[in-house]
Motif scaffolding. Structure first.
Motif, PDB file in Angstrom:
ATOM      1  N   GLY A  29     119.074  17.318  26.336  1.00  0.00           N
ATOM      2  CA  GLY A  29     118.268  16.380  25.555  1.00  0.00           C
ATOM      3  C   GLY A  29     117.081  17.049  24.877  1.00  0.00           C
ATOM      4  N   LEU A  30     116.449  17.998  25.589  1.00  0.00           N
ATOM      5  CA  LEU A  30     115.313  18.705  24.997  1.00  0.00           C
ATOM      6  C   LEU A  30     115.743  19.603  23.842  1.00  0.00           C
ATOM      7  N   ILE A  31     116.997  20.004  23.835  1.00  0.00           N
ATOM      8  CA  ILE A  31     117.505  20.819  22.730  1.00  0.00           C
ATOM      9  C   ILE A  31     118.052  19.921  21.620  1.00  0.00           C
ATOM     10  N   GLY A  32     118.741  18.841  21.970  1.00  0.00           N
ATOM     11  CA  GLY A  32     119.382  17.987  20.976  1.00  0.00           C
ATOM     12  C   GLY A  32     118.467  16.995  20.275  1.00  0.00           C
ATOM     13  N   LEU A  33     117.532  16.397  21.008  1.00  0.00           N
ATOM     14  CA  LEU A  33     116.661  15.391  20.399  1.00  0.00           C
ATOM     15  C   LEU A  33     115.859  15.909  19.203  1.00  0.00           C
ATOM     16  N   PRO A  34     115.274  17.093  19.265  1.00  0.00           N
ATOM     17  CA  PRO A  34     114.546  17.574  18.085  1.00  0.00           C
ATOM     18  C   PRO A  34     115.445  17.720  16.853  1.00  0.00           C
ATOM     19  N   LEU A  35     116.685  18.092  17.076  1.00  0.00           N
ATOM     20  CA  LEU A  35     117.606  18.223  15.945  1.00  0.00           C
ATOM     21  C   LEU A  35     117.927  16.861  15.335  1.00  0.00           C
ATOM     22  N   VAL A  36     118.059  15.846  16.175  1.00  0.00           N
ATOM     23  CA  VAL A  36     118.304  14.486  15.666  1.00  0.00           C
ATOM     24  C   VAL A  36     117.044  13.957  14.985  1.00  0.00           C
ATOM     25  N   LEU A  37     115.880  14.186  15.603  1.00  0.00           N
ATOM     26  CA  LEU A  37     114.632  13.717  15.004  1.00  0.00           C
ATOM     27  C   LEU A  37     114.365  14.366  13.650  1.00  0.00           C
ATOM     28  N   ALA A  38     114.843  15.577  13.463  1.00  0.00           N
ATOM     29  CA  ALA A  38     114.638  16.262  12.185  1.00  0.00           C
ATOM     30  C   ALA A  38     115.423  15.603  11.059  1.00  0.00           C
ATOM     31  N   GLN A  41     114.121  11.082   7.558  1.00  0.00           N
ATOM     32  CA  GLN A  41     113.523  11.408   6.264  1.00  0.00           C
ATOM     33  C   GLN A  41     112.700  10.219   5.788  1.00  0.00           C
ATOM     34  N   ALA A  42     111.606  10.491   5.133  1.00  0.00           N
ATOM     35  CA  ALA A  42     110.736   9.417   4.638  1.00  0.00           C
ATOM     36  C   ALA A  42     111.451   8.542   3.619  1.00  0.00           C
ATOM     37  N   ASN A  43     112.417   9.089   2.899  1.00  0.00           N
ATOM     38  CA  ASN A  43     113.091   8.304   1.857  1.00  0.00           C
ATOM     39  C   ASN A  43     114.401   7.679   2.340  1.00  0.00           C
ATOM     40  N   ASP A  44     114.672   7.668   3.647  1.00  0.00           N
ATOM     41  CA  ASP A  44     115.871   7.003   4.169  1.00  0.00           C
ATOM     42  C   ASP A  44     115.786   5.509   3.923  1.00  0.00           C
ATOM     43  N   ASP A  45     116.955   4.880   3.685  1.00  0.00           N
ATOM     44  CA  ASP A  45     116.939   3.422   3.570  1.00  0.00           C
ATOM     45  C   ASP A  45     116.743   2.820   4.965  1.00  0.00           C
ATOM     46  N   GLN A  46     116.435   1.542   5.021  1.00  0.00           N
ATOM     47  CA  GLN A  46     116.051   0.899   6.275  1.00  0.00           C
ATOM     48  C   GLN A  46     117.151   0.984   7.327  1.00  0.00           C
ATOM     49  N   SER A  47     118.406   0.809   6.933  1.00  0.00           N
ATOM     50  CA  SER A  47     119.482   0.817   7.926  1.00  0.00           C
ATOM     51  C   SER A  47     119.664   2.208   8.547  1.00  0.00           C
ATOM     52  N   ARG A  51     118.893   3.088  12.451  1.00  0.00           N
ATOM     53  CA  ARG A  51     119.957   3.661  13.276  1.00  0.00           C
ATOM     54  C   ARG A  51     119.473   4.923  13.992  1.00  0.00           C
ATOM     55  N   LEU A  52     118.844   5.838  13.244  1.00  0.00           N
ATOM     56  CA  LEU A  52     118.333   7.061  13.855  1.00  0.00           C
ATOM     57  C   LEU A  52     117.210   6.763  14.843  1.00  0.00           C
ATOM     58  N   ARG A  53     116.363   5.814  14.502  1.00  0.00           N
ATOM     59  CA  ARG A  53     115.232   5.458  15.359  1.00  0.00           C
ATOM     60  C   ARG A  53     115.717   4.902  16.693  1.00  0.00           C
ATOM     61  N   VAL A  54     116.672   3.977  16.642  1.00  0.00           N
ATOM     62  CA  VAL A  54     117.195   3.376  17.870  1.00  0.00           C
ATOM     63  C   VAL A  54     117.920   4.429  18.708  1.00  0.00           C
ATOM     64  N   MET A  55     118.691   5.290  18.056  1.00  0.00           N
ATOM     65  CA  MET A  55     119.435   6.319  18.779  1.00  0.00           C
ATOM     66  C   MET A  55     118.481   7.282  19.491  1.00  0.00           C
ATOM     67  N   THR A  56     117.448   7.763  18.795  1.00  0.00           N
ATOM     68  CA  THR A  56     116.523   8.708  19.424  1.00  0.00           C
ATOM     69  C   THR A  56     115.719   8.036  20.539  1.00  0.00           C
ATOM     70  N   HIS A  57     115.303   6.799  20.304  1.00  0.00           N
ATOM     71  CA  HIS A  57     114.523   6.085  21.315  1.00  0.00           C
ATOM     72  C   HIS A  57     115.351   5.849  22.578  1.00  0.00           C
ATOM     73  N   ARG A  58     116.573   5.368  22.403  1.00  0.00           N
ATOM     74  CA  ARG A  58     117.426   5.091  23.569  1.00  0.00           C
ATOM     75  C   ARG A  58     117.808   6.375  24.299  1.00  0.00           C
ATOM     76  N   ALA A  59     118.070   7.436  23.561  1.00  0.00           N
ATOM     77  CA  ALA A  59     118.410   8.705  24.208  1.00  0.00           C
ATOM     78  C   ALA A  59     117.226   9.219  25.022  1.00  0.00           C
ATOM     79  N   GLY A 118     108.565   5.241   6.520  1.00  0.00           N
ATOM     80  CA  GLY A 118     108.020   5.393   5.183  1.00  0.00           C
ATOM     81  C   GLY A 118     106.868   6.377   5.146  1.00  0.00           C
ATOM     82  N   ASN A 119     106.112   6.494   6.234  1.00  0.00           N
ATOM     83  CA  ASN A 119     104.992   7.426   6.291  1.00  0.00           C
ATOM     84  C   ASN A 119     105.292   8.623   7.178  1.00  0.00           C
TER      85      ASN A 119
END
Length: 175
Positions: A29-38, A41-47, A51-59, A118-119
């Protein structure tokens, strides 16, 4: 209740299995989570952002943090059951401390990513640095555990081991 040698050995094997399994999940997790968090992107659409936010938070909260707690608790139990109060174990605990600090920092980045849609602008280069630190600490811990090197009892410098005959920096010692 006193355990016979067979029961004690079985308990140590079970605790060691849980320790290693939890440690594998924690370090992955300490190796994989930073790669997912990277990938945030600020310009990602809401969905995509959600999706990335929920996945990283739950992991982080559902897998990596419980694995860290289990690894530390089982490791502590092993230290006391096996009486491993030797210098290489204390050096290993320094590596575990590095993993704990890295774990806290990744949690902080996960929290910021979730609260600043967004920020959020991920720091440049931090995933590679985090992965390098996690891998280095994990390899150092693994080498210490497997080789069990004979280290001097005097890991600290001599001046740190001697009383300095100086007063405490406070007027009264707290009780």
């Amino acid at each position: 209740m006193r355990l016979d040698a067979g029961e004690r050995y079985g308990m140590i094997v079970a605790i060691k299995f849980l320790h290693i399994a939890a440690l594998c999940l924690w370090c992955a997790g300490l190796i994989g989570l930073p790669l997912v968090l990277a990938r945030h992107q600020a310009n990602d659409d809401q969905s995509e952002y959600a999706r990335l936010r929920v996945m990283t938070h739950r992991a982080y909260t559902g897998i990596v943090t419980p694995a860290a707690v289990i690894a530390i608790v089982m490791g502590t139990a092993l230290v006391f059951l096996r009486g491993l109060f030797v210098p290489w174990m204390f050096a290993k605990l320094v590596g575990v401390g590095v993993l704990v600090l890295l774990h806290a920092w990744i949690g902080h980045v996960t929290l910021i990513a979730g609260e600043r849609q967004g920020n959020y602008d991920p720091p440049r280069g931090w995933p590679a640095m985090t992965v390098t630190i996690a891998t280095s600490a994990t390899v150092a811990i693994l080498l210490l555990v497997l080789s069990k090197p004979i280290l001097s009892d005097q890991l600290a410098p001599e001046w740190l081991m001697r009383p300095q005959d100086q007063p405490l920096p406070v007027d009264e010692v707290p009780i």
